[in-house]
Structure formats: structure tokens, C-alpha cells
Write an enzyme that holds these catalytic residues in place. Structure first.
Site, PDB file in Angstrom:
ATOM      1  CD  GLU A  15      -5.736  -0.955   5.573  1.00 47.50           C
ATOM      2  OE1 GLU A  15      -6.823  -1.428   5.955  1.00 47.50           O
ATOM      3  OE2 GLU A  15      -5.010  -1.533   4.739  1.00 47.50           O
ATOM      4  CG  HIS A  52      -3.679  -0.798  -6.400  1.00 55.69           C
ATOM      5  ND1 HIS A  52      -4.921  -1.349  -6.572  1.00 55.69           N
ATOM      6  CD2 HIS A  52      -3.055  -1.547  -5.459  1.00 55.69           C
ATOM      7  CE1 HIS A  52      -5.047  -2.411  -5.785  1.00 55.69           C
ATOM      8  NE2 HIS A  52      -3.932  -2.546  -5.089  1.00 55.69           N
TER       9      HIS A  52
END
Ligand SMILES: Cc1ncc(C[n+]2csc(CCOP(=O)(O)OP(=O)(O)O)c2C)c(N)n1
Ligand SMILES: [Mg+2]
Length: 666
Positions: free
Chosen positions: A405, A472
């Protein structure tokens, strides 16, 4: 200093002529003489911190001279020679170091923390590593534009221990990016010797692990640096690929001037002093008759008067006078929003379809828009938002990324520097933490620091209610709403999502675009089929009433709608914020002044969330209109649990109705 006037280093000038040799010498002498002056000014308290590059000039000068002026260089704090070799007027550098307006950051950042598009230099941020990924982005732009240029980026050996280094090398290798990665191994990272920094013989060996060619060069020998790098960059231009260079050199002064060099063994210092890049090259030029004492003195006098004249210009410049509006206005690049009205043709879409369609239409509208993310190409992304995009737009613009990322967000920054828009997909919003540093320190601060905008949208599939556990399910907008320089958009409906995504992509500033996963397939709406925009910073009034103002966003909007549906007697203003930064405070104040009561509902845990700030704003701006204390309703102060019954207990939703009735009855 050389003990004798004989050159200790061995030079091989190949076919370089005397003019070129003297040019190289002059380029090395200038930063050396500037530094000698700066050390005096530092002692006199006339400049702040100083990071010395004395002893490392051959690297900056050799690399810069080997590149073309239009090729970007991303230097570090010991690369004064890059700036001077690019012939930046010295008064501008001096003004920068003194925080004057003729510098490059209007007094907002210090030392070498600046970039300049005029000279194709992109300076570091303090965190060292991020620029390695930014170089990837500039190099990617070069590939996409078929420009055949090289991007050079510097790091110290200490900086190679950062994740950014590994991520940037890996991405550059996987994508064959034309980047010259330059490690200046100067023996120390602050006080840490190389033996405590890494555990391999040569850092150049790291190249192998990433499939990158690498070389070790004597960083003090300017001819070796220049001639080898020139050959390599010519080769990279023809066959784009990354190359890693480890320059062996030594840091002859303290980490920064104040900290000294007590921890460096004297023998090491003495050994490296013999290899001084400027003294040795001068001795070589003398020995070979290219230079004599007289000519050397003429050169020194000319540089000294250039330094003194430019210093005077910088001193004579007026100090910056703070101007509040200028500071606030420069946080973002100005964006002249022009509405594209929605067409009357509509089709029923789920939130997920609206985002997909909006993204596709932006790809059609902006022919240089690039998408990057994990599994977004052939696979179509884990939520299938980019399904079919590769077929429509090709793999160059729809890019699968390795799992990194940080490097990808940095790459997006590099693309923006080179004039290319991008949208980065986080597979889940939770994973942005792995790219947090470049978002909050690079993207957010760049425009304010040196006027370089970050034309990037980071898509953030977020939120709970899907029994996906602590990693998540987060809705982490508060990590970003508190950082000046970012915009944060959080739609609750397909219509808004499509129009706001289009605007976010048009907007040249960095936007975190939150997409609630639980709403992806559960919320449907009739949405205009063609491209249209909705302005950022404008809330939507979903219901109008007189008794209370409900302020919320994202999934909270749907929770509030459900509660109002079940309580038809409650006559509420329901405000869907839609974007959190900029925040539509006017809509909030107007409503609260009318109703006299306010409740703010957020899915995130309570403490430090945006509900707290909205509550404070209401208190500060609407106190005299209030008939009850402002109430915040949010999720528990725990991580988000996995199983359904625990998640239900965690979520704000279950506590909202009672809290609403309490405020109404106060
Ligand atoms: C992320 C981060 N951690 C720590 C620091 C503090 N720091 C600044 S420079 C430096 C040493 C860097 O060493 P190296 O990369 O070898 O570069 P050199 O200073 O030797 O040129 C440290 C620890 C920082 N700026 N950023
Ligand atoms: Mg070092």
C-alpha cells in the site's frame, strides 16, 4: 584534507575533455564552498539546522551531470550538489534555508524539504523512504507517456531499512520502471553504524532479491560516478528498467552539525579524509595540468562572490509576514468546480454498480486516468467494481499491484507530480494503515509545503455489519478527517456515490472516498446513466422536520431512516453529510438553529470521531438555540468483533433509537 598534494584516488577520465573535467570540478567545489559558508552562518545562529554533505559531493554531482535537465531527481538531505548542479539560483536556496518568501516553501518547511517543478527536483519528506516510491510514480508516468527518461532517487543506507525501500524496489522491478536507485552508504545513520543497520556485506546485493541489476561504485571518485552512471542511464532510456547503485562513501561531519561525531572512530575518519572527493579531484587536475593554483583561485573567487552576492539578496529580502487566509487557502489546490448536470435517463443501480459505472465514465472522460490496486485487473477487484475494465482500458491504465500500500500511494503521488491522475483501490479500508505515512505526510502536506498537488483518489471499501472481524470492518475516516490537506467523502446512496466519485476524481486534491461494503449490494436507487457531478462539502437534507436535527453519514443514514420509519411521530431534520472534509457546517447550524436539538450518529467508535467535533461546533455556534445537550451516538470503544451477536452489540445502531427519544424528551 590531503596530506600531500598528490591524488590518493585513481582516476580514469576516458574520453572526457578538459572543459568537461573543469566543469565537474566546479560543480563539486560550489556545494563544498557553500557548505563552508553555511557552517560559519550556523555558528553565528543565522541559519537553523544543517545536514552536511561534505565528502559526498561526487555522488550528487556525478549523478546530476549524467542526467538530462528534464529528468527528475529526488534528493536527500546530503545532496546540495544536486541543487547547485541543476543551477538553482543560490539566493533562492539561501532564502529557503532562512524561511524567506523567495525560497520554495514560503517559510513552511525547512532545509532540503522542498521540490521544484522548474528544476525537476522533488525533495524529501523527513521520513526518508517515501520518495523511493514517488520516484516509481514519476518513472511510471515516463513509461506511460513513452518519454524515455530516467528518474534518479537517493537514499542513505539507513533509509534502506525502511519498508518503503523494499516496496519501491519491488514495484519498480515488477513494472520495469526506469528508476536509478542510489544508495549513499556513508557508514552511519545518525549514530548507528552499518553493522547495526543491516546484516549483509553489500547493500547492492539487495538488488538480486528483487530481480534488479545492481552495482557498487566508489562514491568519492567523481569520474567513476559520472562515467558509469551516464552509461547506465543511457541504457535505461533504451531499455526501461530499474538499476540499484550502492555508492561507498563516508559522512565526514555529524548527522547534523550540532550532534558532532564523537562516536566515529578517529582511524575511520582519517582513512576517509584521504579520499576527500574534492581535494583528490583537484590534485588530479593539477597533476595532469588541467588546473593550476592560479586558475583554481580565480574559480574560488568567482564562486565566493556568487555566494556572497546571493546571500546578500536573501538577507535583504523582507521576512514573511503571516497572513491567515493565505495559509489556510494554500492547504488545497484551488479547484474551480463546474457542475455537470445529471441527465434525465436513469436506471436502477446498487451502490456498487453506481460506483463501478461512475469510475468507468471517469476513465472515459480522463484519458490519462490510471487505476491501481490489488487484483483489480483481470480479476476485477475483490468486490468486482473494476470488472471488465482491463478489456475496456488496457492493462497500462488498470494496474494490478503487488501487496504494498505504501509504495502504491507513493507511486500515485509520483504520477501526480508528472501530471497524471490516479485512483488507488484499497482492497479494504483497513489496509490503508499499511500506506498511512504517505497519505497523511506526503499527499496531505505537499500542496501546502511546496505547491505540489496530489491528484489522487483513494477508494476505501469500509464498514461493518458484514461479520468480517476487526480487520475487514473498520470505518476509519477519523484517521483522515483530522489531517489538514485531505478531503474525505462518504456517500450513503448510489446516486451520491456516482456523482461524488466523479467530482473527487476531477478535484486535483487527495480524496479519501469511503464506500460502505454493507451498502454495496443492499441499497438501490435510480441513478442518471450519464456522467454527472455533485459538489463536495454539501450535505443532503433527507427529511425536514422541526423537533430535532439528526446528523449522520454512511450506514448511519440508513439506520436513522429505519428508526424514523418506525417512529412516524418524530418530526426530524435528517442530514446526510455526504462529505466530511469539507464539512457542510452551514447546513448543520441552520438546522440546529431551527430545531434546537441535535443528535449525531456515527458508525465508528465514539472517542475522537467526527461526531465529537460536530458536537463541539454546534456548542460553539448554536449554544443559545439549544433546548437540550447535544448527543453523540457511536459504536463501542472496542475493536470490531467478528460474530454477529457481538457485532450487533458493538454497533451504534442498536443504541440510536433510545438516545434519540431521550434527547427529544429532555
Ligand atoms: C521514519 C524516520 N525515522 C527516523 C528519522 C530520524 N532520522 C533522520 S535522518 C536519520 C538517519 C538516516 O540515515 P541514512 O539513511 O544513512 O542517511 P544519512 O543521514 O546517513 O545520509 C534518522 C534516524 C526520520 N527522519 N524518519
Ligand atoms: Mg548513512
Amino acid at each position: 584534507m590531503l596530506i600531500s598534494s598528490k591524488s590518493f584516488l585513481v582516476y580514469d577520465k576516458k574520453n572526457l575533455d578538459n572543459k568537461m573535467l573543469l566543469g565537474i570540478y566546479k560543480n563539486m567545489l560550489k556545494p563544498r564552498m557553500i557548505e563552508e559558508k553555511m557552517l560559519i552562518l550556523l555558528r553565528q545562529g543565522k541559519i537553523s539546522k544543517w545536514f552536511s554533505g561534505i565528502g559526498q559531493e561526487a555522488i550528487s554531482v556525478g549523478v546530476t551531470m549524467a542526467l538530462d535537465q528534464e529528468e527528475y531527481i529526488l534528493p536527500m538531505h546530503r545532496n546540495l550538489g544536486v541543487f547547485t548542479t541543476r543551477e538553482i539560483p543560490l539566493y533562492r536556496l539561501f532564502s529557503q534555508w532562512q524561511g524567506k518568501a523567495n525560497g520554495f516553501t514560503k517559510g513552511r518547511d525547512r532545509s532540503f524539504h522542498f521540490g521544484t517543478q522548474e528544476f525537476n527536483i522533488v525533495g524529501m519528506i523527513s521520513h526518508l523512504g517515501p520518495q523511493l516510491g514517488v520516484a516509481d510514480g514519476i518513472a511510471l508516468a515516463s513509461l506511460l507517456k513513452n518519454k524515455k527518461t530516467v528518474t534518479a532517487v537517493f537514499t542513505g543506507e539507513g533509509g534502506t531499512s525502511e519498508g518503503d525501500f523494499h516496496e519501491a524496489l519491488n514495484v519498480a522491478s515488477v513494472w520495469s520502471l526506469p528508476v536509478l536507485f542510489c544508495i549513499e552508504n556513508n557508514g552511519y545513520g545518525l549514530s548507528t553504524p552499518t553493522s547495526e543497520q543491516y546484516n549483509c556485506k553489500d547493500l547492492a546485493d539487495r538488488g538480486k532479491g528483487y530481480g534488479i541489476e545492481s552495482f557498487i561504485l566508489d562514491g568519492n571518485n567523481v569520474l567513476e560516478v559520472y562515467i558509469k552512471i551516464k552509461k547506465l542511464v543511457e541504457s535505461i532510456r533504451k531499455h526501461p528498467r530499474p538499476i540499484l547503485i550502492e555508492f561507498k562513501t563516508f559522512r565526514m561531519r555529524g548527522h547534523e552539525e550540532a550532534s558532532g561525531t564523537k562516536y566515529v572512530p578517529k582511524a575511520l575518519m582519517d582513512e576517509w579524509a584521504k579520499k576527500d572527493p574534492v581535494d583528490n579531484f583537484k590534485a588530479y587536475l593539477m597533476e595532469t595540468g588541467v588546473l593550476n593554483e592560479n586558475a583554481n583561485q580565480v574559480l574560488r573567487d568567482a564562486i565566493l562572490s556568487e555566494i556572497n552576492d546571493n546571500l546578500k539578496m536573501a538577507y535583504d529580502e523582507k521576512d514573511i509576514v503571516p497572513h491567515l487566509e493565505t495559509e489556510l487557502n494554500d492547504v488545497y489546490k484551488s479547484f474551480d468546480y463546474k457542475e455537470t448536470s445529471p441527465s434525465s435517463d436513469r436506471e436502477e443501480l446498487r451502490l456498487i454498480d453506481a460506483i463501478s459505472q461512475g469510475l468507468k465514465q471517469s476513465m472515459e472522460k480522463f484519458s490519462n486516468l490510471v487505476l491501481m490496486g490489488q487484483d483489480i485487473a483481470e480479476y476485477g477487484g475483490v468486490f468486482k467494481i473494476t470488472d471488465g475494465f482491463v478489456k475496456a482500458f488496457g492493462k497500462e491504465r488498470v494496474r494490478n499491484t503487488p501487496i504494498c500500500e505504501s509504495a502504491i500511494i507513493e507511486t500515485a503521488m509520483g504520477l501526480s507530480i508528472a501530471g497524471i491522475k490516479s485512483v488507488v483501490e484499497m482492497q479494504f479500508a483497513d489496509f490503508v494503515s499499511s500506506g498511512f505515512n504517505p497519505v497523511v505526510n506526503y499527499l496531505a502536506k505537499s500542496h501546502y509545503r511546496w505547491g505540489q498537488h496530489a491528484d489522487i483518489v483513494v477508494r476505501m471499501p469500509c464498514g461493518g455489519g458484514v461479520a468480517a472481524g476487526p480487520f475487514h470492518s473498520q470505518t476509519n475516516e477519523a484517521w483522515f478527517t483530522k489531517t489538514p490537506g485531505l478531503k474525505v467523502v462518504y456517500p450513503a446512496f448510489p446516486y451520491d456515490a456516482k456523482g461524488l466519485l466523479a467530482t473527487s476524481i476531477e478535484d486535483p486534491n487527495p480524496v479519501l472516498f469511503f464506500e460502505h461494503k454493507a451498502l454495496y449490494r443492499s441499497i438501490r436507487q435510480h441513478v442518471p446513466t450519464d456522467y454527472f457531478t455533485i459538489p463536495l462539502g454539501k450535505a443532503a437534507a433527507l427529511k425536514e422536520g422541526t423537533d430535532i436535527t439528526i446528523i449522520t453519514y454512511g450506514a448511519g443514514v440508513h439506520w436513522a431512516l429505519e428508526v424514523l420509519e418506525n417512529n412516524p411521530n418524530i418530526n426530524a431534520d435528517l442530514i446526510d453529510l455526504r462529505s466530511l472534509q469539507p464539512l457542510d457546517t452551514e447546513a448543520i447550524y441552520n438546522s440546529v438553529k431551527k430545531t434546537g436539538r441535535a443528535i449525531i450518529l456515527q458508525e465508528d467508535s465514539l472517542f475522537g470521531g467526527i461526531a465529537s467535533d460536530i458536537s463541539s461546533y454546534i456548542m460553539e455556534h448554536c449554544f443559545e438555540f439549544l433546548d437540550a445537550p447535544v448527543k453523540r451516538v457511536a459504536s463501542l470503544e472496542t475493536p470490531i468483533p467478528f460474530i454477529g451477536q457481538l457485532e450487533v452489540q458493538y454497533m451504534a445502531k442498536g443504541r440510536f433509537e433510545e438516545a434519540l427519544i431521550d434527547v427529544l424528551n429532555y
